[in-house]
Scaffold this motif. Structure first.
Motif: not given
Length: 129
Positions: A47-51, A83-87
């Motif tokens: 989540a942090e990396q995606s943001r 982890a697709l849902a988190e992304y």
């Protein structure tokens, strides 16, 4: 048609001097297609990396007069597809309109060992006509 390669000063610097972050393809009507190199970001979690990735993409697009709403295609590379849902939750925070065309892949690793995600996009900047 004119093609410009760019690393905008208003966006985070590329991680390597061996690629450009944005390729801008100008059209006769003043519009353009923007092809962004794959982006990764720091962070302990997906989540942090995606943001961080979407914040960088937003800055790169903004430097060329575009917004996240102008994205027409997105390609996502995850090191763990479970982890697709988190992304997806983070992606929906940033891409709030009609979703662009999309592909998501699981890869065994990315060019930095700590990277959990890499995202590349194509955006369309409207012309003046």
């Amino acid at each position: 048609m004119q093609i410009t390669l760019d690393d905008p000063a208003s966006a985070p610097r590329p991680l390597s001097p061996y690629y450009s972050q944005v390729a801008r393809v100008e059209h006769a009507d003043g519009g353009a297609l923007l092809f962004l190199s794959g982006q990764i970001a720091d962070g302990a979690t997906l989540a942090e990396q995606s943001r961080g990735v979407f914040e960088t993409i937003d800055a790169l697009l903004g430097a060329h007069g575009a917004t996240l709403a102008d994205i027409i295609n997105i390609r996502t590379y995850l090191t763990d597809i479970t982890a697709l849902a988190e992304y997806g939750a983070v992606r929906r925070e940033f891409l709030t309109g009609t979703p662009p065309t999309s592909m998501t892949f699981e890869v065994s690793r990315l060019f930095r060992a700590e990277a959990l995600i890499e995202v590349e996009v194509v955006a369309a900047v409207p012309g003046t006509e």
